[in-house]
Design an enzyme around this catalytic site. Structure first.
Site, PDB file in Angstrom:
ATOM      1  N   TYR A 149      -6.330  -0.575   9.672  1.00 20.19           N
ATOM      2  CA  TYR A 149      -6.752  -1.271   8.810  1.00 20.19           C
ATOM      3  C   TYR A 149      -7.566  -1.417   8.685  1.00 20.19           C
ATOM      4  CZ  TYR A 149      -3.042  -4.794  11.099  1.00 20.19           C
ATOM      5  OH  TYR A 149      -1.961  -5.087  12.042  1.00 20.19           O
ATOM      6  N   VAL A 165       1.144  -1.282  -0.316  1.00 24.48           N
ATOM      7  CA  VAL A 165       0.132  -0.291   0.266  1.00 24.48           C
ATOM      8  C   VAL A 165       0.721   0.970  -0.575  1.00 24.48           C
ATOM      9  CG1 VAL A 165      -1.465  -1.324   1.334  1.00 24.48           C
ATOM     10  CG2 VAL A 165      -0.266   0.271   2.393  1.00 24.48           C
ATOM     11  N   ASP A 166       1.847   0.872   0.437  1.00 22.48           N
ATOM     12  CA  ASP A 166       2.861   2.072   0.088  1.00 22.48           C
ATOM     13  C   ASP A 166       3.536   3.032  -0.967  1.00 22.48           C
ATOM     14  OD1 ASP A 166       2.977   1.946   3.549  1.00 22.48           O
ATOM     15  OD2 ASP A 166       4.918   0.855   3.771  1.00 22.48           O
ATOM     16  N   MET A 201      -2.250   6.211   6.450  1.00 22.00           N
ATOM     17  CA  MET A 201      -1.149   5.006   6.396  1.00 22.00           C
ATOM     18  C   MET A 201       0.183   6.322   5.807  1.00 22.00           C
ATOM     19  SD  MET A 201      -2.312   1.411   6.565  1.00 22.00           S
ATOM     20  CE  MET A 201      -2.044   1.121   8.659  1.00 22.00           C
ATOM     21  N   ARG A 241       4.526   6.377   6.269  1.00 18.29           N
ATOM     22  CA  ARG A 241       5.152   5.975   7.386  1.00 18.29           C
ATOM     23  C   ARG A 241       6.520   6.714   7.486  1.00 18.29           C
ATOM     24  NH1 ARG A 241       5.853   5.449  13.205  1.00 18.29           N
ATOM     25  NH2 ARG A 241       4.185   5.622  13.299  1.00 18.29           N
ATOM     26  N   GLN A 267      -8.441   0.954   6.245  1.00 21.58           N
ATOM     27  CA  GLN A 267      -7.879   1.454   4.362  1.00 21.58           C
ATOM     28  C   GLN A 267      -7.593   0.550   3.929  1.00 21.58           C
ATOM     29  OE1 GLN A 267      -4.363   4.604   5.100  1.00 21.58           O
ATOM     30  NE2 GLN A 267      -5.357   3.907   7.193  1.00 21.58           N
TER      31      GLN A 267
END
EC number: 2.7.1.90
Lengths: 417, 417
Positions: free
Chosen positions: A295, A143-144, A190, A192, A297
């Site tokens: 979570y 997802v990043d 999310m 980071r 998402q």
């Protein structure tokens, strides 16, 4: 040609579509019984290989495997476990070979992000370094959206669609309430290290919604943030703030670690959204609401992007095709061939160039003031959230599959992690 | 019969389907041009009436009004504003009559929850008390599901569907991660006084998911909570916790007000989920994730319950029909005529019996240990989340309508609230 079994495992944080990749791997493997015997899945990722805790996917019906395409999270269990280098921990690599040999595994498919690409690359080197023939193919997922070479990562498009939709819906809500009540809505997302997911919240600007985004890439400037927010509330009557969990103070501290203490004096845990909400109240007095999607998402398969599902499936299928074509140490990557209309194809990327390389948001995707996204960013994002791909529902809830996950009989002695 | 104009307004917290009720009111009114002239909407609820800030809905096309059916939040703006009693603030009632007279308004449709039912009831009494002919009909709406007489409240079914789906999806996620990482997922849901929304999270138990629910109705017993959670994690490897924002300590303090302080020594604001997550870490050491759904849950039109949308529309339509039949001081209520198969009809409830009465969860809906829901509760909930009613999408996002909201020319002097 000889028949070899395959190993497939899921690694790291799961997504709404990682099982669509599993579906692509297993369905494609099943189409080649002359080359691929059984697909063994690792229970909880690479740990399943190390501990010889294998799942026999041949016990699953075609229907169950097809249902993976619309089931979120990791059907075989995932793990956060990174193999050390061959020099640092030869014991683990020897064990992998032992397990592969015991179960006649010739193909290794590893479905994960950057760390997993590194693991996969190390496994791919077993062939030469330890004289065991294995073809290791990495199946991209995160997802990043921070893997290099590939235009985007399976998993990201669905999160982006979820965050853009949720931001739109909640903004309609705060707009309704703003006259006498809530004027600012803060949503934490999310990401980071990179602001890809936060950027997706910026798409609602095109629907006339005022948004301020706090990216991990842009050091938090409290004064400018408050001034920008104030100006939007004065103009529109309300404003939405999208804050990345990775948003940081100029000194590098996360916003979420604001030095807050609980009743026992322990450092208060997490949540950039409540910190930002609190700051807004202290400085402007505006009434606010805040949400932390967490979570929700990345698991929101009910709102997956059709494009994302198709790409997740395609990289799974391509991984098997690359293996059958004799490749090792590669990864199917998504190549954008046109943005409007959006077209894409799968290309082959060398794993050596993927492992341990992070892709950040280009600066030109972030607006000059640092609080929004640019047209180039929108042009990049829109295609990735295109299309809906609803799961079937029963009794009002999505009918997701839970597999049998039948264990394969162990042939080896125990192994301590 | 003479033609009178109508006034419609939205009140209190908005929902995913309150605009479907607006759609029902306006479309039905448009079918009776011989009886109802223009539907004027109050901009921001009753405040729009008091300040003569009216919206001319006749300026909106049939297509735009039809789009309200799938657009979340309050299209005309809502408000949190409760009229005092006639004795305490006669000035406001006189003003309402003045505005109604000036715009020839004979029908008053008020779309809201318990407080709004009270406002609507007071307006219904104007007819007698102040000699002005007005028919006031309340259109029920509240995600809290706490209005009496009606079997359920429009708005609740969609939140319930969203929370049950999100809890299911996030539980699949934590189940995938539990071996080496997150073992407990905590989701905070709305419901300050009643646990209806939290109860919806309990539906995922039927899919084999271990869940612990913290209801506002059950005083928090930390020791029993930790023991229950621990036992589920030991059995299943993971657990999901659904905590209501209204969950309380035995002494009545909200869990969310745990006495936490920020860096400046200010009371830390909100979030039962982080408090519960922190407690879990302190007592068990389990790794956790937490989410706060907040506005996302009540604005999530993309996942609305079809049953809820139909009922929201039906109460809007029935309100107009009741008015045309000459009624005053009534509310369309939903009557469940069968649970399996689910059937329902609209009945007429006297507003005097609705205003200021709250309906709580029956004790027999909560399991004996206080941490779950019973079969009766499931039998009640399932029908309300039945069916999907997706909005149209464009460019990957829902195509929600934003109305023109053209103001009606003012005829009166200003009025200070």
């Amino acid at each position: 040609m000889s028949i070899k079994n395959a190993f497939y495992a899921q690694s790291g944080g799961v997504t709404a579509v990682i099982n669509a990749s599993a579906c692509g791997v297993i369905e494609t493997a099943r189409q080649h019984p002359d080359r691929i015997g059984t697909v063994f899945a690792g229970r909880n990722g690479i740990i399943g290989a190390l501990t010889e805790d294998l799942i026999d996917t041949s016990q699953e019906s075609d229907e169950a495997i097809a249902a993976l395409r619309y089931t979120p999270a990791g059907a075989f269990g995932s793990c956060r476990y990174k193999l050390k280098s061959l020099e640092a921990n030869k014991r683990e690599y020897e064990r992998l070979i032992e397990v592969f040999k015991a179960h006649d595994i010739g193909y290794f498919f590893y479905n994960g992000g950057g760390d997993s690409a590194d693991t996969c690359y190390k496994v791919s080197q077993l062939s030469e370094a330890m004289g065991y023939p294995i073809q290791a193919i990495h199946v991209p997922k995160t997802v990043d959206n921070d893997l290099p070479i590939t235009d985007n990562c399976p998993g990201f498009g669905s999160v982006a669609k979820y965050i853009a939709t949720s931001t739109l819906e909640a903004s309609f809500d705060v707009r309704s309430m703003a006259k006498t009540s809530t004027k600012v809505f803060v949503i934490e997302v999310m990401g980071r290290h990179a602001g890809w997911i936060a950027a997706a919240g910026g798409l609602v600007e095109d629907q006339g919604i005022p948004v301020v985004i706090l990216f991990p890439e842009v050091p938090f400037d409290q004064e400018r943030f408050v001034a920008t927010l104030r100006s939007k509330v004065e103009t529109f009557g309300y404003c939405t703030v999208v804050v990345s969990e990775g948003a940081k103070h100029p000194d590098g501290r996360f916003l979420a670690e604001q030095g807050t203490r609980d009743a026992f004096g322990h450092a208060q845990l997490g949540g950039a959204a409540p910190v930002v909400a609190n700051l807004i109240k202290e400085t402007t007095g505006y009434k606010y609401h805040w949400a932390v999607a967490d979570y929700l998402q990345r698991a929101a398969r009910h709102l997956a992007s059709k494009t994302d599902v198709e790409q997740a499936y395609a990289v799974g299928r391509a991984a098997v095709e690359f293996a059958l074509a004799g490749h090792n140490a590669v990864m199917p990557a998504i190549k954008r061939t046109s943005s409007d209309p959006y077209t894409w194809e799968i290309e082959m990327a060398p794993l050596a160039k993927v492992a341990n390389v992070e892709k950040f948001m280009p600066r030109e995707f972030i607006s000059e003031d640092g609080f929004g996204i640019t047209q180039s960013c929108k042009d990049y994002l829109y295609p990735l959230i295109q299309g809906e791909d609803y799961p079937p529902f029963a009794r009002g809830l999505p009918s997701y599959v839970t597999l049998k996950n039948a264990p394969v009989a162990r042939k080896l002695a125990d192994f301590a992690l």
